[in-house]
Scaffold this motif. Sequence first.
Motif, mmCIF file in Angstrom:
data_model
loop_
_atom_site.group_PDB
_atom_site.id
_atom_site.type_symbol
_atom_site.label_atom_id
_atom_site.label_comp_id
_atom_site.label_asym_id
_atom_site.label_seq_id
_atom_site.Cartn_x
_atom_site.Cartn_y
_atom_site.Cartn_z
ATOM 1 N N TRP A 419 17.804 80.450 -8.889
ATOM 2 C CA TRP A 419 16.606 79.662 -8.568
ATOM 3 C C TRP A 419 16.105 78.889 -9.790
ATOM 4 O O TRP A 419 15.661 77.736 -9.674
ATOM 5 N N LEU A 420 16.174 79.496 -10.966
ATOM 6 C CA LEU A 420 15.766 78.787 -12.175
ATOM 7 C C LEU A 420 16.623 77.543 -12.374
ATOM 8 O O LEU A 420 16.100 76.446 -12.640
ATOM 9 N N ASN A 421 17.934 77.687 -12.227
ATOM 10 C CA ASN A 421 18.845 76.563 -12.424
ATOM 11 C C ASN A 421 18.576 75.456 -11.403
ATOM 12 O O ASN A 421 18.497 74.270 -11.747
ATOM 13 N N ALA A 422 18.432 75.814 -10.143
ATOM 14 C CA ALA A 422 18.216 74.818 -9.095
ATOM 15 C C ALA A 422 16.913 74.066 -9.314
ATOM 16 O O ALA A 422 16.848 72.833 -9.154
ATOM 17 N N LEU A 423 15.857 74.771 -9.683
ATOM 18 C CA LEU A 423 14.557 74.120 -9.893
ATOM 19 C C LEU A 423 14.589 73.186 -11.098
ATOM 20 O O LEU A 423 13.981 72.103 -11.074
ATOM 21 N N LEU A 424 15.280 73.592 -12.153
ATOM 22 C CA LEU A 424 15.383 72.723 -13.327
ATOM 23 C C LEU A 424 16.158 71.441 -13.004
ATOM 24 O O LEU A 424 15.778 70.346 -13.426
ATOM 25 N N LEU A 425 17.249 71.568 -12.251
ATOM 26 C CA LEU A 425 18.021 70.389 -11.858
ATOM 27 C C LEU A 425 17.174 69.441 -11.008
ATOM 28 O O LEU A 425 17.142 68.222 -11.249
ATOM 29 N N ALA A 426 16.489 69.996 -10.016
ATOM 30 C CA ALA A 426 15.678 69.167 -9.122
ATOM 31 C C ALA A 426 14.548 68.485 -9.874
ATOM 32 O O ALA A 426 14.301 67.276 -9.711
ATOM 33 N N ALA A 427 13.849 69.234 -10.719
ATOM 34 C CA ALA A 427 12.705 68.674 -11.443
ATOM 35 C C ALA A 427 13.140 67.543 -12.374
ATOM 36 O O ALA A 427 12.430 66.539 -12.516
ATOM 37 N N ARG A 431 11.923 63.734 -12.218
ATOM 38 C CA ARG A 431 11.244 63.151 -13.381
ATOM 39 C C ARG A 431 11.908 61.853 -13.822
ATOM 40 O O ARG A 431 11.233 60.913 -14.248
ATOM 41 N N ARG A 432 13.231 61.785 -13.703
ATOM 42 C CA ARG A 432 13.950 60.576 -14.106
ATOM 43 C C ARG A 432 13.898 59.476 -13.045
ATOM 44 O O ARG A 432 14.411 58.379 -13.255
#
Length: 533
Positions: A419-427, A431-432
Motif C-alpha cells: 500500500w505504501l508503494n502504490a500510494l507513493l506512485l499514485a501521488a 503531483r506531476r
Amino acid sequence: MRLLRSSAVVGGFTLLSRFFGVARDMLFAARLGAGPVTDAFLTALQFPNLFRRIFAEGAFNSAFIPLYARRLEGEGEEAASRFASEILSVLTTLVLGLVVISQIAMPWLMFLLGPGFVGDPDLFAFAVVMTQITMPYLLCMSVAAMLSGVLNSHERFAVAAAAPILLNIVLISLLVLAPGDRRDLALALSAGVTVSGVLQVAWLWDAVRRAGVRIGLRRPRLTPGVRRLVALGIPGALAAGVTHINQLVSGSISTLQEGARSWIYYAERLYQLPLGVIGIAMGVALLPALSKRLRAGAEADAMAGQNRAIEISMALTLPAAAALLVIPGTIVGGLFERGAFSASDTAATSLALMLYAAGLPAFVLIKVFSPGFFAREDTVTPMKFAAASMALNLALGVALFFGPMKFAGLALATTLAGWLNALLLAATLVRRGQFVADARLRERLPRILGACVAMALAVFAASRWGEAPARTLLEPAVPAMLVMPAFMLLVVAFGAAVYAGSAMAFGALRPSELRSALQRPAGAALPASDSEA
C-alpha cells in the motif's frame, strides 16, 4: 479499446497458466504437504523464481520495450533486431556468470535464503543441492523475458503469455508420475524446474523466428543501447519487482518457524492468481500502449488509457480480494486439505491469505501505475519508492515475526509495504500532472465497492450456512475427496453471479461497454497475437 483486448489476450493465457498452477499446487499439497522438506524445496525454488517474476512479469520489459519499440518504429526492423541481439549477448553472459557464481557460493548464500535450516545440517545441505539444481532456470527466464519483450513489442502477446504453462505441465507430470518419498520427489521437481525453463526458451525462440525477427548471439559489447538499457533496467527491475523481493525477504525469515514457509507459499499462490491474471496482464499490455501514445504526444489519450486500466483492474480485483478476505478457509480447505495437508495447515494458510488479500488491490495498482513512469523512461522514481517499501517490509516483518504474530506478521508487513508503494506512485503521478482521475473513474469506483460488499455478504453467508446442505446434496453424487472442492466451486460461482448482478444493477459494469471494448473494429487486421498459440 485495444488495451482491453490486449489485456484479455495476456490475461486469458495467464489465467490458463494459473489454473494449471492451482492444479499443480493441489497435487503438491497432497504429496508434500507442509514441513521441513517442503520448506527446503520452496526455498530452492524461490531464488531463481524471484528473477522469473521480476524479469518475466514486466520489469525487464519496462526498460527493454520502450527502447526496442523506438528503434522498431524509427529505424526499422534491422536496427531493432541488432539492438535485441546486443542485449541478448550481454544478458546471457552476465546472467550465466551470476548462475555459476551463485551455484559455487550456494552453501554460504543459504544462510541468507534459509536461516531456519542452519540447525539441521542434513536439511541445510539438501536445500543447497536443490537450489543449485534450479539455478539455471534463472538464465532461461532472463532470455525468455527478452524474447517475450520482442514479441510484445510486435503485439504478439499470446505466445509469451502462454510460455509459463510449460512449467506447470512439467511439474504436474512429475507430481503424478514420479515415484519415491518426499525427498526424491523434491529432487525430481527441482530438475523439472530447470527443464521447463529450457522448453520455454525454445518455445519463445521459435515464435520470434516465425514473427520474422532475426536475432542471435554475438560478441558481448557495452554499446550505447546496452548502457541505456542497464541504466533503465536496474532501477526498473527493483521497482517492478518490489512485491516479489518483499516475498523473498518474508520467505527467508519464515524458515525460522517450521511449516511457515509452506503456509506462506500456499497463501501467495492463491492471491497471486488474480494478481497475475489482472495486474500483470494489464501492466504488460499497458506499457506498449502508453509508450506509443506518449511518443505521439497524445498525453490526454495516455491518461485516459490509464484511467480505464484502473477502472477495469479494480472491477476485477476488488471482488477477488473481498472473497479471499471473507472465505479464506473455504478456499484453502477446498483446494489443499487432503493427503499430507492437514486441517491445521488450512487454518494457518487461511490466516496468511486473509492478510495478503487486504493488499491485493495495492499490488495490482502498482502494476497499473508503474507503466506511467516506465513509458516516460523514468525508472529511478519507482525504484526509490520500491526501496522505501522494502525497508518498511523488512522492519515490520522482523518486528511482527519475532513479536506476537509470527509468520502472519510477514504477510501483514508485505501488505502494508504494498500500500505504501502504490500510494507513493499514485501521488507522484498526480503531483506531476501525469494522472488525473476522470469523472467516469470517480463515478464507477464507489459502485464497484458497493457490488463487492454485496458479494462478500453473499459468499460469507453461503460459506457459513451452506456447507451442511451442500454436503447432503454432493456426497451421494461425487467422490468424498471432491466434496469440499465442489462446495468451494459452488460458493465461488455463486459469488461471481452475485457480483455480476450487483455490478450491473449499481451501474458499475455495463455489458455494452465491455462488448464495444472487446469488439474489433470493422476491417481491422487480426493481430498475430490472437492467431497464434
